[in-house]
Write an enzyme that holds these catalytic residues in place. Structure first.
Site, PDB file in Angstrom:
ATOM      1  N   ASP A  58      -3.867   1.420  -6.173  1.00  0.00           N
ATOM      2  CA  ASP A  58      -4.481   0.727  -5.043  1.00  0.00           C
ATOM      3  C   ASP A  58      -3.758  -0.614  -4.924  1.00  0.00           C
ATOM      4  O   ASP A  58      -2.977  -0.991  -5.794  1.00  0.00           O
ATOM      5  CB  ASP A  58      -5.987   0.523  -5.292  1.00  0.00           C
ATOM      6  N   SER A  59      -4.092  -1.359  -3.864  1.00  0.00           N
ATOM      7  CA  SER A  59      -3.510  -2.691  -3.724  1.00  0.00           C
ATOM      8  C   SER A  59      -4.124  -3.684  -4.718  1.00  0.00           C
ATOM      9  O   SER A  59      -3.586  -4.773  -4.907  1.00  0.00           O
ATOM     10  CB  SER A  59      -3.743  -3.195  -2.297  1.00  0.00           C
ATOM     11  N   CYS A 112      -6.638   4.384  -2.274  1.00  0.00           N
ATOM     12  CA  CYS A 112      -6.481   3.327  -1.279  1.00  0.00           C
ATOM     13  C   CYS A 112      -6.548   3.981   0.088  1.00  0.00           C
ATOM     14  O   CYS A 112      -5.727   4.860   0.399  1.00  0.00           O
ATOM     15  CB  CYS A 112      -5.136   2.629  -1.481  1.00  0.00           C
ATOM     16  N   GLU A 162     -11.644  -9.345  -3.605  1.00  0.00           N
ATOM     17  CA  GLU A 162     -10.608  -9.772  -4.562  1.00  0.00           C
ATOM     18  C   GLU A 162     -10.925 -11.165  -5.124  1.00  0.00           C
ATOM     19  O   GLU A 162     -10.516 -11.498  -6.223  1.00  0.00           O
ATOM     20  CB  GLU A 162      -9.226  -9.784  -3.890  1.00  0.00           C
ATOM     21  N   CYS A 195     -12.305   2.046   2.923  1.00  0.00           N
ATOM     22  CA  CYS A 195     -11.453   1.219   2.056  1.00  0.00           C
ATOM     23  C   CYS A 195     -12.119   1.214   0.693  1.00  0.00           C
ATOM     24  O   CYS A 195     -13.332   0.979   0.592  1.00  0.00           O
ATOM     25  CB  CYS A 195     -11.352  -0.191   2.621  1.00  0.00           C
ATOM     26  N   HIS A 254     -12.149  -0.775  -1.641  1.00  0.00           N
ATOM     27  CA  HIS A 254     -12.742  -2.039  -2.109  1.00  0.00           C
ATOM     28  C   HIS A 254     -14.229  -2.151  -1.730  1.00  0.00           C
ATOM     29  O   HIS A 254     -14.988  -2.858  -2.380  1.00  0.00           O
ATOM     30  CB  HIS A 254     -12.026  -3.236  -1.476  1.00  0.00           C
TER      31      HIS A 254
HETATM   32  N1  DGL Z   1      -8.415  -0.559  -1.243  1.00  0.00           N
HETATM   33  C1  DGL Z   1      -7.482  -0.625  -0.134  1.00  0.00           C
HETATM   34  C2  DGL Z   1      -7.929   0.384   0.892  1.00  0.00           C
HETATM   35  O1  DGL Z   1      -8.638   1.308   0.515  1.00  0.00           O
HETATM   36  C3  DGL Z   1      -7.358  -2.039   0.200  1.00  0.00           C
HETATM   37  C4  DGL Z   1      -6.563  -2.384   1.333  1.00  0.00           C
HETATM   38  C5  DGL Z   1      -5.942  -3.723   1.359  1.00  0.00           C
HETATM   39  O2  DGL Z   1      -5.293  -4.090   0.373  1.00  0.00           O
HETATM   40  O3  DGL Z   1      -6.027  -4.332   2.414  1.00  0.00           O
HETATM   41  O4  DGL Z   1      -7.608   0.374   2.048  1.00  0.00           O
END
Ligand code: DGL
Length: 267
Positions: free
Chosen positions: A6-7, A69, A148, A182, A184
């Protein structure tokens, strides 16, 4: 051993579910904390980052990859599928299937990053599975920075106000089911649920983890080690991840140089 990326923190929603259901599954996790967020970036940048993330996980010897992600799953899955030598699974299909199973009134909303909403990938998949349903997708670009930076407590006023702002159209739409598109977003699920109390929430990361277990089978205890890697200083990730996972990850998160991994897969 499965690789999950993931990011940043979001993919931990998949790690947690996978480890609960299949505790013997070995996991290598990569959170691209040096380049988060992905969701506000162009398609070509997201594809470039996703290829590097995949290349890093392949260098660790994984035999499957879960893209935990929504942004990468909706924007880069088809490209990655063409070049990745091991099975690669995204979050869109499992989450859309769960939402179609859950809805009673056929009105399904999706929240995600700007890139995810722009892709219409969830709407397309839901239309394919349930042609009589209707969807509404809303981009919530402030949610990822809130998560975050640790603004996840259910009584956090900033997160509550942001939720009220983004979720108002979903209430007006009359959705009975909401895909947290998402990964997150489950970290602020309690705040989202307070704003939309009658709505069933679907976690894209958790649904994808369940798909992995369905495909690979349950690997029972003894519990396997999970290795965590990030692309920036591990301090903030370690603190937030420990809180979310419910155990201390101090000293267990390693920083890597993601730019060392080529845009070609496995290089
Ligand atoms: N968890 C990522 C997603 O599901 C995060 C996206 C991001 O970094 O903007 O889209």
């Amino acid at each position: 051993m499965i690789g999950i990326f993931d990011s940043g923190l979001g993919g931990l929603t998949a790690v947690k579910e996978l480890h609960t259901l299949s505790p013997g599954e070995e996991i290598v996790y990569f959170g691209d904390t040096g380049r988060v967020p992905y969701g506000t970036r162009s398609e070509s940048t997201i594809v470039k980052y996703a290829k590097q993330d995949t290349a890093f996980l392949l260098s660790q010897g994984v035999d499957a990859i879960l893209i935990a992600c929504g942004t990468v799953s909706t924007t880069a899955l088809s490209t990655l599928k063409q070049i990745c030598p091991v099975p690669i699974i995204g979050v869109v299909e499992p989450a859309a299937e769960a939402a179609v199973r859950a809805t009673r009134n056929g009105r399904i909303a999706i929240i995600g990053t700007s890139a995810t909403v722009r892709s219409h990938a969830f709407d397309r998949e839901i239309a394919r599975l349930a042609p009589n349903s209707s969807t509404l997708s809303v981009a919530c670009p402030l949610f990822v920075p809130l998560v975050e930076n640790g603004f996840t407590a259910p009584d956090c006023d900033i997160t509550r106000l942001t939720c009220e702002h983004y979720l108002a159209p979903i209430r007006d739409f009359g959705a009975d089911t909401l895909i947290l598109g998402c990964t997150h977003y489950p970290l602020i699920a309690e705040t989202i649920a307070r704003v939309l109390p009658e709505v069933t929430l679907i976690s894209a990361g958790a649904e994808a983890a369940r798909r992995v277990v369905a495909l690979r089978g349950i690997k029972p205890s003894p519990s396997s080690e999970i290795r965590y890697y990030v692309s920036d200083d591990p301090t903030l990730f370690t603190a937030s991840a420990s809180l979310f996972l419910g155990h201390d990850l101090a000293g267990q998160v390693e920083k890597i140089d993601i730019e060392r991994y080529g845009y070609g897969i496995g290089t």
